[in-house]
Design a protein around this motif. Structure first.
Motif, short mmCIF file in Angstrom:
data_model
loop_
_atom_site.label_atom_id
_atom_site.label_comp_id
_atom_site.label_asym_id
_atom_site.label_seq_id
_atom_site.Cartn_x
_atom_site.Cartn_y
_atom_site.Cartn_z
N GLU A 1 18.76 25.27 10.17
CA GLU A 1 19.58 26.19 9.36
C GLU A 1 19.92 25.58 8.01
O GLU A 1 19.95 26.27 6.99
CB GLU A 1 20.86 26.59 10.13
N LYS B 1 16.96 25.83 5.77
CA LYS B 1 16.78 27.23 5.36
C LYS B 1 17.74 27.57 4.21
O LYS B 1 17.35 28.20 3.21
CB LYS B 1 17.05 28.13 6.56
N ASP C 1 8.52 28.26 3.58
CA ASP C 1 7.93 29.48 4.16
C ASP C 1 8.21 29.62 5.65
O ASP C 1 8.34 30.74 6.14
CB ASP C 1 6.42 29.49 3.91
N ALA C 2 8.21 28.48 6.39
CA ALA C 2 8.50 28.60 7.83
C ALA C 2 9.07 27.28 8.33
O ALA C 2 8.74 26.21 7.81
CB ALA C 2 7.24 28.95 8.61
N ILE D 1 1.72 31.82 12.68
CA ILE D 1 2.79 31.55 11.72
C ILE D 1 2.22 31.26 10.33
O ILE D 1 2.73 31.73 9.31
CB ILE D 1 3.70 30.41 12.24
N SER E 1 1.16 34.57 8.83
CA SER E 1 2.26 35.40 8.33
C SER E 1 2.93 34.73 7.12
O SER E 1 3.31 35.40 6.17
CB SER E 1 3.21 35.75 9.47
N ALA E 2 3.04 33.39 7.13
CA ALA E 2 3.67 32.70 5.98
C ALA E 2 2.81 32.87 4.73
O ALA E 2 3.34 33.07 3.62
CB ALA E 2 3.85 31.22 6.30
N GLN F 1 7.69 38.07 3.08
CA GLN F 1 9.15 37.92 3.12
C GLN F 1 9.59 36.77 2.23
O GLN F 1 8.83 35.84 1.98
CB GLN F 1 9.60 37.66 4.55
N LYS G 1 11.37 31.53 7.54
CA LYS G 1 11.71 32.12 8.82
C LYS G 1 11.78 30.96 9.82
O LYS G 1 10.92 30.08 9.80
CB LYS G 1 10.59 33.11 9.20
N HIS H 1 11.40 29.55 13.47
CA HIS H 1 10.84 29.88 14.79
C HIS H 1 10.96 28.62 15.64
O HIS H 1 10.11 27.74 15.52
CB HIS H 1 9.33 30.18 14.75
#
Ligand code: 5AD
Ligand code: SF4
Length: 465
Positions: free
Chosen positions: A114, A117, A124-125, A138, A141-142, A147, A151, A153
Motif C-alpha cells: 500500500e 502504491k 504498473d503492478a 498481469i 494487463s499492465a 488504468q 494495481k 495483486h
C-alpha cells in the motif's frame, strides 16, 4: 549461433516452441534483492519472460519491462528498494510506455504494498511472492495501460513450487536448485514465514531429474535451496539425508551445496553421511544467531548454545576438512552486553571461517516486534563493531589450517586479479587461486587437485599437482 545456445531451456523434443526473431523480442530488466532463494525465483521469472517473448537486458534504461524482486528480511534491504524504485520515476516520465512491476517478499506485506502504491503512482503492478502463475496475465494487463496507478495483486503466500517453469540460469558451471519453499519455524525475529508461507517440498524424483540434467549440461556446482533444508520432505518418507544420498549417487564428479541448515534439525546422521559421501560439499553454513541461551530461547531457535557447540564439534571431528560458517544477529530485543559476550565466547570457541553479521531490525508482524527493551542504536552498533573485530581476527587466520593440504577444486577460469593464475572453488566452498602452466585454458569446468601453499584471509593460493 545455434539456436540452442540462445534458448538453452527450450530443449524438450516433445514440445513445439515459437521462435521469435530478435525484433519481436521486448526487453526486460529484472533486479533482485535479498537471498539466494530470491535469486532463484528471479531466474524462474526470467525463464518465464523468455517464453513470453522477452529477452533480458542489463540496465533499466534499456528495458520495456522492469521487475524488481524485493526482500523484506531487514530494514536496510527495504530502504534500498524504496530508493531504487524512486529513481525509476524519471525513466517512466521519459518513456511512458515503460511497464514497472514490483514483486517478492517486501511487497507480499500488505502495508508495504500500500505504501508503494501511495508513494509511487507510476508503478504498473504490485505482486507478492507467489507470482509465476499470474505473471503473464498481469504483464498483459499492465502493458495495456488502461488504468492509472499500480494495481495490487497479492495472492496468499506459499504453496507454489512452479515445476513447469524452466529457470534461465546465470553462471556457467553453477546452478541454484530450490528444493522447497516457505518455512514452519517462526523464529521470533523473522518475517520469512509471513511472506513465504508454510513449508512445501518438491518431490525427490523431480529434484534428482533436474540435477542430472544440470550435470549433463556441465554445471557441476549445484546449490540446493530452502529456508530450512534439514526439514526437507517433512511428512514424506524421504528426508534430506535420503535426498543427498540419491544425488550423491549420480554418475560423475560435482559438488552439491545446500543452504540453509537449521541447528535444531541438523542431525548427526546427516553429518555421518556427508563424511562418507563423494560429492556433497564440505561447507556447512549453520546459523547460530546468538551464543546466549536466554536470547536463543527468546528467538525460539529450539537449541541451546551447548547443543550447538556439540554439533559443530561433531561436524569438525567427523569431517576434518570441513569449513563452518554462520549468521549472527546483534541487538535482539532485551539483549544485554552479558548476552552479547556469550556470543563472542561462542564464536571464539567454534572458530568459524566466516560469519554473516546483522544488526537486528524490527519486522512488522513478527513476535519480537512486540518485545520490550531494545538496546539503543549506539549500543547495537558498538557491539556490532566489536563482533566484526573479533570475527575478523578469527577469519584472517582460519584458512591457515589448509596450507600444505591438497584440495579438490572446480576450475572456474582466469584468475581474479592475476591473469597468470586460474581460480576455482574447493569442495569447502573456498576460492582457490592457482598456477597451472601450459594447457590451463582446457581446465575450465574441470576438477583438479591443488596443493595449497598460502592462506589469505578470504581465499587460498596453490599449485596444480
Ligand atoms: N533483523 C536482522 N537480521 C535478520 N535476519 C533475519 N531476520 C532478521 C531481522 N529481523 C538475519 C538472520 C538470518 C539471516 C538470513 O538474516 O541472521 O539467518
Ligand atoms: Fe530471502 Fe527472506 Fe529476503 Fe525473502 S525476506 S528475499 S526469503 S532473505
Amino acid at each position: 549461433m545455434p539456436l540452442l545456445f540462445l534458448f538453452p531451456h527450450l530443449t524438450n523434443p516433445q514440445k513445439t516452441y515459437t521462435i521469435y526473431s530478435m525484433e519481436n523480442f521486448r526487453k526486460a530488466y529484472v533486479r533482485t534483492y535479498g537471498c539466494k532463494q530470491n535469486f532463484a525465483d528471479s531466474e524462474k521469472i526470467t525463464g518465464l519472460l523468455l517464453t513470453l517473448g522477452y529477452i533480458a537486458v542489463k540496465t533499466p534504461e534499456a528495458a520495456d519491462l522492469i521487475i524488481f524482486n524485493t526482500c523484506a528480511v531487514r530494514e536496510n534491504a527495504e530502504q534500498r528498494v524504496f530508493g531504487n524504485v524512486g529513481a525509476l520515476k524519471k525513466l517512466k516520465e521519459d518513456k511512458p510506455e515503460l511497464t514497472i512491476i514490483l514483486c517478492g517478499c517486501m511487497t507480499q506485506q500488505e502495508h508495504a504494498a500500500e505504501l508503494f502504491k501511495a508513494k509511487f503512482p507510476f508503478l504498473d503492478a504490485i505482486l507478492g511472492t507467489n507470482i509465476i502463475a499470474s505473471l503473464p496475465e498481469i504483464i498483459k494487463s499492465a502493458e495495456s495501460k488502461t488504468q492509472k496507478g499500480a494495481k495490487v495483486h497479492i495472492a496468499e503466500a506459499g504453496g507454489s513450487l512452479d515445476e513447469d517453469v524452466k529457470p534461465l540460469r546465470e553462471g556457467e558451471f553453477s546452478a541454484n536448485v530450490p528444493i522447497m519453499n516457505g518455512c514452519d519455524n517462526f523464529c521470533t525475529y523473522c518475517v520469512v514465514p509471513l511472506v513465504r508461507g508454510r513449508e512445501v517440498s518438491r518431490t525427490a524424483e523431480n529434484i534428482v531429474a533436474e540435477v542430472k540434467s544440470l550435470i549433463a549440461e556441465n554445471r557441476k556446482d549445484i546449490l540446493l535451496l530452502g529456508q530450512n533444508v534439514n526439514s526437507y520432505g517433512k511428512g514424506t518418507a524421504s528426508g534430506f539425508t535420503e535426498l543427498l544420498r540419491e544425488l550423491d549417487n549420480i554418475d560423475g564428479e560435482f559438488i552439491i551445496n545446500y543452504m540453509t541448515s537449521h541447528p535444531k534439525d541438523c542431525k548427526k546422521e546427516l553429518i555421518d553421511f556427508i563424511a562418507e559421501s563423494r560429492n556433497i560439499s564440505r561447507h556447512l553454513h549453520l546459523p547460530v544467531q546468538s551464543g546466549s541461551n536466554r536470547i536463543l530461547k527468546l528467538m525460539n531457535r529450539g537449541y541451546t548454545r551447548e547443543q550447538y557447540i556439540e554439533l559443530a564439534e561433531y561436524a569438525k571431528r567427523k569431517i576434518p576438512e570441513i569449513s563452518l560458517t554462520t549468521d549472527i544477529l546483534v541487538g535482539f530485543p532485551g539483549e544485554t552486553y552479558e548476552d552479547f559476550k556469550d556470543t563472542l565466547d561462542l564464536i571464539r570457541e567454534v572458530s568459524f571461517d566466516s560469519a554473516y553479521t546483522f544488526i537486528y531490525s524490527k519486522r512488522e508482524g513478527t513476535a519480537a516486534a512486540d518485545f520490550d527493551a531494545p538496546a539503543s542504536a549506539e549500543e547495537k552498533s558498538a557491539w556490532f563493531q566489536e563482533l566484526l573485530d573479533v570475527q575478523g581476527k578469527i577469519s584472517e587466520r582460519s584458512y591457515e589450517r589448509y596450507t600444505g593440504k591438497t584440495l579438490r577444486v572446480l576450475c572456474l577460469g582466469e584468475g581474479r586479479s592475476d591473469p597468470k593464475l586460474l581460480t576455482g572453488k574447493s569442495k569447502q566452498g573456498i576460492i582457490v587461486d592457482f598456477s597451472a602452466g601450459a594447457g590451463s585454458a582446457e581446465l575450465r569446468g574441470k576438477f583438479v587437485d591443488i596443493k595449497v601453499n598460502k592462506a589469505l584471509p578470504w581465499a587460498l593460493k596453490g599449485e596444480i599437482i
